[in-house]
Design an enzyme around this catalytic site. Structure first.
Site, PDB file in Angstrom:
ATOM      1  N   LYS A  84     -18.718 -11.518  57.678  1.00  0.00           N
ATOM      2  CA  LYS A  84     -18.205 -12.714  58.364  1.00  0.00           C
ATOM      3  C   LYS A  84     -18.771 -14.021  58.254  1.00  0.00           C
ATOM      4  CE  LYS A  84     -15.294 -10.770  62.090  1.00  0.00           C
ATOM      5  NZ  LYS A  84     -14.828 -10.700  63.469  1.00  0.00           N
ATOM      6  N   LYS A 127      -9.153  -3.362  53.546  1.00  0.00           N
ATOM      7  CA  LYS A 127      -8.475  -3.089  54.861  1.00  0.00           C
ATOM      8  C   LYS A 127      -7.401  -3.963  54.973  1.00  0.00           C
ATOM      9  CE  LYS A 127     -11.580  -4.952  58.420  1.00  0.00           C
ATOM     10  NZ  LYS A 127     -12.176  -4.693  59.407  1.00  0.00           N
ATOM     11  N   LYS A 155      -7.038  -8.985  59.996  1.00  0.00           N
ATOM     12  CA  LYS A 155      -6.202 -10.348  60.251  1.00  0.00           C
ATOM     13  C   LYS A 155      -6.776 -11.517  59.845  1.00  0.00           C
ATOM     14  CE  LYS A 155      -8.027  -9.236  65.036  1.00  0.00           C
ATOM     15  NZ  LYS A 155      -7.732  -8.499  66.327  1.00  0.00           N
TER      16      LYS A 155
END
Ligand code: TYM
Length: 332
Positions: free
Chosen positions: A112, A195, A198
């Site tokens: 992230k 994967k 979102k």
């Protein structure tokens, strides 16, 4: 009844099939034999920038979706993380027994923070897994139902629990991850080796629970497969088709190999068409129930208040033990 606990971030307008099949379905199933605590983790959400209005709305939408899919407030404490202050309070104590290098090894932080540059990522994002450990340990659960991507955070949680228990006194239970292999990782429809996510997937790669069902059907029909045109379950060699079969299997209760056999001599179009029908039948009532729940905010507030009261009682007791054991003076 053994306790279970889990959480989900309110960071999208809708949960997706990865969330549902990887974790939320297990939340619902575990209610019968366990004592569950399920929460919408708004404090985790703000580790990256959120629009306050949108965050509040998504928190309600999250709660409504959980109720619509079958989380039953009579059996499960459903609550919002920020309503139970003990989470942030325990996180502070755990911050102080976590090594900097240990936190830095968390791959989700690496992924992230790489997007915005490590220097720009918030300190909250860095300590995110420690707040997650606090979420879990406060309730002394036996199991934590999650998808595969949370395994490392669960390992840190166990390490911190063990460290606290040995440095002070046995306080925490070491929780087991509850990860169902068949659906532990649902893949992006457009990029079936990554994967479904979102934050990282394109809209075409994600099936949202609250999408217009026609849109979901279209996404399935456009899913990336391969050029072999043979329907078979083989995750390594045929990730796209196998992901579709996994979803098909989870929604119908039939095995992926058995489903594949139905398509002998037929093409991917037939498989996709049938899966699209199964998905539409699944999401249509869920979407209607979610909308009905969202139309009564007072009722949602009442469910969340009750959940927070039940969670708070358990969490406060654990926090009191922790404060005592680290040597804080008891307020009189
Ligand atoms: P979050 O909000 O990213 O995801 C919620 C749950 O969905 C699972 N999941 C998936 N499973 C299979 N395939 C996928 N493609 C997929 N995408 C998401 C996640 O594994 C998760 O179980 N850190 C957590 C939230 C959290 C938490 C907790 C979880 C905070 N405190 C305490 C358990 C216990 C997270 O970001 O989940």
């Amino acid at each position: 009844r053994p306790r279970v606990l889990s959480g989900i971030q309110p960071t999208a307008d809708s949960f997706h099939f990865g969330n549902y099949l990887g974790a939320l379905r297990q939340w619902v199933a575990l209610q019968d034999e366990h004592e569950p605590f399920y929460m919408v983790v708004d404090q985790h959400a703000i580790t990256v920038e959120q629009d306050p209005k949108v965050l509040r709305e998504r928190t309600y939408r999250s709660a409504a979706q959980l109720l619509a899919m079958g989380v039953d407030p009579a059996r499960s404490a459903l609550f919002v993380q920020s309503h139970v202050p003990a989470h942030a309070q325990l996180a502070w104590v755990l911050n102080c027994i976590t090594a900097f290098g240990e936190a830095r090894r968390m791959t989700q932080f690496k992924d992230k923070s790489a997007r915005q540059g490590e220097g720009a990522a918030s300190v909250g994002l860095f300590t995110y897994p420690i707040l997650q450990a606090a979420d879990i340990l406060l309730y002394r659960p036996a199991y934590v139902p999650v998808g595969e991507d949370q395994r490392q955070h669960l390992e840190l949680t166990r390490d911190l629990a063990h460290r606290f228990n040995t440095r002070f006194k046995k306080t925490f239970r070491l929780p087991e991850p509850y990860i169902l292999e068949a659906t532990a990782k649902i893949y992006d429809l457009q990029n079936p080796t990554a994967k479904m996510s979102k934050s990282a997937s394109s809209p075409a790669g994600i099936i949202d629970l609250l999408d217009d069902p026609k849109v979901s059907a279209k996404k399935i029909r456009s899913a990336v497969t391969d050029s072999e045109a043979v329907v078979a379950y083989d995750p390594a060699a045929k990730p796209g088709v196998s992901n579709l079969l996994t979803i098909f299997s989870a929604l119908t209760g039939r095995g992926p190999v058995e489903i594949a056999a139905d398509y002998e001599g037929r093409g991917y179009g037939d498989l996709k068409g049938d899966l699209a029908d199964v998905v539409v039948d699944f999401v249509t009532p869920l979407r209607d129930r979610t909308q009905a729940l969202l139309d009564d905010r007072a009722a949602l507030d009442a469910v969340l208040a009750d959940g927070a009261a039940r969670a708070g009682e358990v969490a406060e007791r654990t926090l009191a033990d922790v404060y005592d054991r680290v040597g804080f003076v008891r307020p009189v």
